[in-house]
Design a protein around this motif. Structure first.
Motif, short mmCIF file in Angstrom:
data_model
loop_
_atom_site.label_atom_id
_atom_site.label_comp_id
_atom_site.label_asym_id
_atom_site.label_seq_id
_atom_site.Cartn_x
_atom_site.Cartn_y
_atom_site.Cartn_z
N ASP A 134 49.76 -32.29 49.00
CA ASP A 134 48.91 -31.10 48.93
C ASP A 134 48.37 -30.90 47.53
N LYS A 135 49.22 -31.09 46.52
CA LYS A 135 48.80 -30.89 45.13
C LYS A 135 47.72 -31.89 44.74
N LYS A 136 47.88 -33.15 45.20
CA LYS A 136 46.90 -34.19 44.87
C LYS A 136 45.52 -33.84 45.42
N TYR A 137 45.49 -33.41 46.68
CA TYR A 137 44.20 -33.10 47.28
C TYR A 137 43.67 -31.75 46.80
N ARG A 138 44.56 -30.83 46.47
CA ARG A 138 44.09 -29.55 45.92
C ARG A 138 43.32 -29.79 44.63
N GLU A 139 43.79 -30.71 43.81
CA GLU A 139 43.09 -31.04 42.57
C GLU A 139 41.69 -31.57 42.86
N LYS A 140 41.56 -32.40 43.90
CA LYS A 140 40.25 -32.95 44.26
C LYS A 140 39.31 -31.85 44.74
N PHE A 141 39.81 -30.98 45.63
CA PHE A 141 38.95 -29.93 46.17
C PHE A 141 38.61 -28.88 45.09
N ASP A 142 39.58 -28.59 44.23
CA ASP A 142 39.31 -27.67 43.12
C ASP A 142 38.21 -28.24 42.22
N LYS A 143 38.26 -29.56 41.99
CA LYS A 143 37.25 -30.18 41.14
C LYS A 143 35.87 -30.08 41.79
N GLN A 144 35.80 -30.26 43.12
CA GLN A 144 34.52 -30.10 43.81
C GLN A 144 33.96 -28.70 43.58
N TRP A 145 34.83 -27.69 43.70
CA TRP A 145 34.39 -26.31 43.48
C TRP A 145 33.93 -26.11 42.04
N LEU A 146 34.72 -26.58 41.08
CA LEU A 146 34.39 -26.38 39.67
C LEU A 146 33.12 -27.12 39.28
N ASP A 147 32.89 -28.29 39.87
CA ASP A 147 31.63 -29.00 39.61
C ASP A 147 30.44 -28.16 40.07
N PHE A 148 30.56 -27.56 41.26
CA PHE A 148 29.51 -26.70 41.78
C PHE A 148 29.34 -25.47 40.89
N TYR A 149 30.46 -24.81 40.58
CA TYR A 149 30.42 -23.58 39.76
C TYR A 149 29.78 -23.83 38.40
N GLN A 150 30.19 -24.90 37.74
CA GLN A 150 29.66 -25.17 36.41
C GLN A 150 28.20 -25.59 36.44
N LEU A 151 27.79 -26.23 37.52
CA LEU A 151 26.38 -26.60 37.65
C LEU A 151 25.50 -25.37 37.82
#
Length: 279
Positions: A134-151
């Motif tokens: 769960d932690k491994k995939y949470r990091e991936k999904f969080d990164k997707q969100w942060l990429d969108f947010y920062q863009l």
């Protein structure tokens, strides 16, 4: 108006019946084509529920579309009422394309997706468990969100002297879909697009046995709010807001109010289980 009260677990959505433009049960065919944006001076479209009554405050105009030679349709056929969309990029729709968002989300799976399946479809899945997987995939999904947010919130604004307004040096046209599950295992899809600083949010709980409706609205900004849990651990939540000048302290005050808050003006869209940003 739609209000969220402090401490509520399930989001309040307008209780409406979705009239879906899909084929009947049996062998169902869905055509998937890449969306093309048209610049429109759109006003917010909202569906508002107060628990007893529902009012539609705007209408979605009809859009005349011409098929281009470069746009190819892909047809998928299954033996079910809802056909799953093929793996592809998330299409970008604006506030006046509510029906397209509705139909797109209706075609997403009405079942429990694995982390791998969600990742393949470009979805961001909310994860609450704390196993190593769960932690491994949470990091991936969080990164997707942060990429969108920062863009969509990047700081490259320039000033247009003639129009007297700020604008981004590079246009932003992006969309994401956030997937979460109820305690009963029913999927809830939340669509969020950003078209040059205008955010359109559509929360679809039509697949939820105890929901069965949707809420949509437009917003002006995304704000990150830092909070602490009962053990003093810091974490961050992201809210869509309609007031660009609203402060973090004001958002915290609104969220903490025992009277609840109006989701047309502010609504939570994502959260991290750690502190994001500068302290």
């Amino acid at each position: 108006m739609v209000y969220i009260r402090k401490g509520m677990v399930r989001k309040v959505v307008a209780a409406v019946v979705l009239s879906l433009g899909l084929t009947s049960c049996g062998s169902a065919a869905v055509s998937e084509e890449k969306g093309h944006l048209e610049e429109k001076g759109a006003t917010a479209g909202k569906n508002i529920g107060d628990g007893n009554a529902m009012a539609v405050v705007s209408e979605t105009p009809e859009v005349n579309e011409e098929a281009s030679e470069s746009s190819k349709e892909k047809e998928v056929t299954t033996d079910s009422c809802f056909t799953e969309r093929p793996v592809n990029d998330i299409p970008v729709f604006g506030v006046e394309e509510k029906d397209k968002v509705r139909d797109y989300l209706a075609g997403l799976p009405n079942r429990n997706l694995t982390y791998e399946e969600a990742e393949e479809r470009g979805l961001i899945r909310r994860i609450w468990l704390n196993r190593e997987e769960d932690k491994k995939y949470r990091e991936k999904f969080d990164k997707q969100w942060l990429d969108f947010y920062q863009l969509v919130t990047r700081d490259d604004l320039k000033w247009n002297a003639e129009k007297g307004e700020a604008y981004h040096d590079l246009a932003v046209v992006e969309a994401i879909v956030i997937l979460s599950y109820t305690t009963e295992g029913d999927p809830i899809y939340e669509y969020l697009s950003c078209i040059n600083g205008e955010y359109y949010f559509y929360s679809d709980s039509s697949k939820d046995e105890y929901g069965g409706g949707y809420y949509d609205g437009s917003y002006k900004d995304i704000r990150v709010v830092h909070e602490k849990d009962s053990e003093g651990n810091e974490y961050s939540r992201f809210y869509l807001v309609n007031n660009k000048k609203i402060t973090e302290e004001k958002i915290k005050k609104i969220i903490a109010s025992e009277d609840g808050y109006n989701v047309e003006k502010i609504t939570e869209v994502y959260s991290l289980n750690y502190f994001f940003g500068k302290k």
